[in-house]
Motif scaffolding. Sequence first.
Motif, PDB file in Angstrom:
ATOM      1  N   ASN A 188       0.735  -1.205  -0.047  1.00  0.00           N
ATOM      2  CA  ASN A 188      -0.067   0.226   0.140  1.00  0.00           C
ATOM      3  C   ASN A 188       0.717   1.368  -0.149  1.00  0.00           C
ATOM      4  O   ASN A 188       1.817   1.437   0.772  1.00  0.00           O
ATOM      5  CB  ASN A 188      -0.969  -0.001   1.354  1.00  0.00           C
ATOM      6  CG  ASN A 188      -1.787  -0.876   1.278  1.00  0.00           C
ATOM      7  OD1 ASN A 188      -2.510  -1.338  -0.080  1.00  0.00           O
ATOM      8  ND2 ASN A 188      -2.427  -1.286   2.279  1.00  0.00           N
ATOM      9  N   VAL A 189       0.540   2.224  -0.543  1.00  0.00           N
ATOM     10  CA  VAL A 189       1.519   3.731  -0.725  1.00  0.00           C
ATOM     11  C   VAL A 189       0.259   4.770  -0.605  1.00  0.00           C
ATOM     12  O   VAL A 189      -0.769   4.510  -0.819  1.00  0.00           O
ATOM     13  CB  VAL A 189       1.889   3.750  -1.950  1.00  0.00           C
ATOM     14  CG1 VAL A 189       3.199   2.571  -2.360  1.00  0.00           C
ATOM     15  CG2 VAL A 189       0.975   3.727  -3.450  1.00  0.00           C
ATOM     16  N   VAL A 190       0.965   5.907   0.021  1.00  0.00           N
ATOM     17  CA  VAL A 190       0.050   7.039   0.286  1.00  0.00           C
ATOM     18  C   VAL A 190       0.321   7.935  -0.984  1.00  0.00           C
ATOM     19  O   VAL A 190       1.353   8.096  -1.619  1.00  0.00           O
ATOM     20  CB  VAL A 190       0.467   7.625   1.562  1.00  0.00           C
ATOM     21  CG1 VAL A 190      -0.254   8.962   1.845  1.00  0.00           C
ATOM     22  CG2 VAL A 190       0.470   6.833   2.560  1.00  0.00           C
ATOM     23  N   LYS A 191      -1.020   8.249  -1.466  1.00  0.00           N
ATOM     24  CA  LYS A 191      -0.884   9.216  -2.667  1.00  0.00           C
ATOM     25  C   LYS A 191      -1.267  10.468  -2.195  1.00  0.00           C
ATOM     26  O   LYS A 191      -2.432  10.571  -1.349  1.00  0.00           O
ATOM     27  CB  LYS A 191      -1.752   8.556  -3.812  1.00  0.00           C
ATOM     28  CG  LYS A 191      -1.143   7.496  -4.526  1.00  0.00           C
ATOM     29  CD  LYS A 191      -0.080   7.880  -5.321  1.00  0.00           C
ATOM     30  CE  LYS A 191       0.293   6.381  -5.912  1.00  0.00           C
ATOM     31  NZ  LYS A 191       1.336   6.360  -6.948  1.00  0.00           N
ATOM     32  N   PHE A 192      -0.850  11.654  -2.741  1.00  0.00           N
ATOM     33  CA  PHE A 192      -1.455  12.924  -2.565  1.00  0.00           C
ATOM     34  C   PHE A 192      -1.758  13.755  -3.674  1.00  0.00           C
ATOM     35  O   PHE A 192      -0.840  13.594  -4.705  1.00  0.00           O
ATOM     36  CB  PHE A 192      -0.242  13.908  -1.755  1.00  0.00           C
ATOM     37  CG  PHE A 192      -0.757  15.299  -1.691  1.00  0.00           C
ATOM     38  CD1 PHE A 192      -1.697  15.395  -0.568  1.00  0.00           C
ATOM     39  CD2 PHE A 192      -0.383  16.207  -2.408  1.00  0.00           C
ATOM     40  CE1 PHE A 192      -2.196  16.895  -0.173  1.00  0.00           C
ATOM     41  CE2 PHE A 192      -0.782  17.713  -2.074  1.00  0.00           C
ATOM     42  CZ  PHE A 192      -1.677  17.882  -1.065  1.00  0.00           C
ATOM     43  N   LYS A 193      -2.928  14.197  -3.844  1.00  0.00           N
ATOM     44  CA  LYS A 193      -3.156  14.996  -5.210  1.00  0.00           C
ATOM     45  C   LYS A 193      -3.387  16.277  -4.682  1.00  0.00           C
ATOM     46  O   LYS A 193      -4.651  16.638  -3.867  1.00  0.00           O
ATOM     47  CB  LYS A 193      -4.418  14.241  -5.703  1.00  0.00           C
ATOM     48  CG  LYS A 193      -4.858  15.254  -6.950  1.00  0.00           C
ATOM     49  CD  LYS A 193      -5.770  14.196  -7.841  1.00  0.00           C
ATOM     50  CE  LYS A 193      -6.409  14.740  -9.175  1.00  0.00           C
ATOM     51  NZ  LYS A 193      -5.756  15.982  -9.692  1.00  0.00           N
ATOM     52  N   ALA A 194      -2.785  17.287  -5.244  1.00  0.00           N
ATOM     53  CA  ALA A 194      -2.963  18.736  -4.897  1.00  0.00           C
ATOM     54  C   ALA A 194      -4.218  19.061  -5.423  1.00  0.00           C
ATOM     55  O   ALA A 194      -4.727  18.697  -6.726  1.00  0.00           O
ATOM     56  CB  ALA A 194      -1.988  19.491  -5.375  1.00  0.00           C
TER      57      ALA A 194
ATOM     58  N   ALA B 103      -7.148  22.296  -6.427  1.00  0.00           N
ATOM     59  CA  ALA B 103      -7.033  23.701  -7.315  1.00  0.00           C
ATOM     60  C   ALA B 103      -6.482  24.844  -6.752  1.00  0.00           C
ATOM     61  O   ALA B 103      -5.721  25.525  -7.172  1.00  0.00           O
ATOM     62  CB  ALA B 103      -8.558  23.917  -7.672  1.00  0.00           C
ATOM     63  N   GLU B 104      -6.552  25.088  -5.410  1.00  0.00           N
ATOM     64  CA  GLU B 104      -6.135  26.365  -4.927  1.00  0.00           C
ATOM     65  C   GLU B 104      -4.815  26.174  -4.502  1.00  0.00           C
ATOM     66  O   GLU B 104      -3.984  27.054  -4.857  1.00  0.00           O
ATOM     67  CB  GLU B 104      -6.946  26.495  -3.369  1.00  0.00           C
ATOM     68  CG  GLU B 104      -8.239  26.996  -3.459  1.00  0.00           C
ATOM     69  CD  GLU B 104      -9.143  26.977  -2.146  1.00  0.00           C
ATOM     70  OE1 GLU B 104      -8.251  27.209  -1.005  1.00  0.00           O
ATOM     71  OE2 GLU B 104     -10.092  27.033  -2.056  1.00  0.00           O
ATOM     72  N   LEU B 105      -4.160  24.913  -4.185  1.00  0.00           N
ATOM     73  CA  LEU B 105      -2.791  24.801  -3.988  1.00  0.00           C
ATOM     74  C   LEU B 105      -2.201  24.696  -5.225  1.00  0.00           C
ATOM     75  O   LEU B 105      -1.180  25.445  -5.471  1.00  0.00           O
ATOM     76  CB  LEU B 105      -2.606  23.524  -3.362  1.00  0.00           C
ATOM     77  CG  LEU B 105      -1.272  23.064  -2.913  1.00  0.00           C
ATOM     78  CD1 LEU B 105      -0.558  24.322  -2.062  1.00  0.00           C
ATOM     79  CD2 LEU B 105      -0.983  21.589  -2.281  1.00  0.00           C
ATOM     80  N   GLU B 106      -2.610  24.124  -6.399  1.00  0.00           N
ATOM     81  CA  GLU B 106      -2.270  24.330  -7.694  1.00  0.00           C
ATOM     82  C   GLU B 106      -1.965  25.536  -8.074  1.00  0.00           C
ATOM     83  O   GLU B 106      -0.965  26.176  -8.667  1.00  0.00           O
ATOM     84  CB  GLU B 106      -2.983  23.411  -8.812  1.00  0.00           C
ATOM     85  CG  GLU B 106      -2.824  21.944  -8.620  1.00  0.00           C
ATOM     86  CD  GLU B 106      -1.535  21.381  -9.178  1.00  0.00           C
ATOM     87  OE1 GLU B 106      -0.866  22.034 -10.074  1.00  0.00           O
ATOM     88  OE2 GLU B 106      -0.938  20.333  -8.585  1.00  0.00           O
ATOM     89  N   GLY B 107      -2.972  26.503  -7.774  1.00  0.00           N
ATOM     90  CA  GLY B 107      -3.007  27.859  -8.384  1.00  0.00           C
ATOM     91  C   GLY B 107      -1.982  28.698  -7.642  1.00  0.00           C
ATOM     92  O   GLY B 107      -1.319  29.520  -7.979  1.00  0.00           O
ATOM     93  N   ALA B 108      -1.802  28.251  -6.392  1.00  0.00           N
ATOM     94  CA  ALA B 108      -0.832  29.115  -5.356  1.00  0.00           C
ATOM     95  C   ALA B 108       0.472  28.797  -5.940  1.00  0.00           C
ATOM     96  O   ALA B 108       1.555  29.769  -5.903  1.00  0.00           O
ATOM     97  CB  ALA B 108      -1.224  28.738  -3.925  1.00  0.00           C
ATOM     98  N   VAL B 109       0.961  27.882  -6.419  1.00  0.00           N
ATOM     99  CA  VAL B 109       2.296  27.386  -6.806  1.00  0.00           C
ATOM    100  C   VAL B 109       2.414  27.550  -8.108  1.00  0.00           C
ATOM    101  O   VAL B 109       3.789  27.636  -8.653  1.00  0.00           O
ATOM    102  CB  VAL B 109       2.517  26.042  -6.255  1.00  0.00           C
ATOM    103  CG1 VAL B 109       2.613  25.936  -4.773  1.00  0.00           C
ATOM    104  CG2 VAL B 109       1.951  24.700  -6.929  1.00  0.00           C
TER     105      VAL B 109
END
Length: 87
Positions: A72-78, A80-86
């Motif tokens: 099992n692996v942990v996945k993170f998906k950003a 819209a707000e975080l994507e826009g900020a970076v």
Amino acid sequence: DLVTLFAENGKFATKAEAERKLDAFLSVVEEALVKGEEVNFIGWGKWEVKAKPARVGRNPQTGKTIQIAAKNVVKFKAGAELEGAVN
């Protein structure tokens, strides 16, 4: 490190307080993921556990075929707000 960033942000009186709060938050996230639940921060992102099946791989040094175990692996998906900020 993250504790120092929190402490320097001025939101906490001391670095120890920042560490306690961050540890509590991460503990809750970890408990949810262990239970197989998603942790979702709307607009910011989400963590979830995904199953990776067993597969055949290759040792890059020797070229020898090896078995890679399922896990099992942990996945993170950003979000819209975080994507826009970076961007």
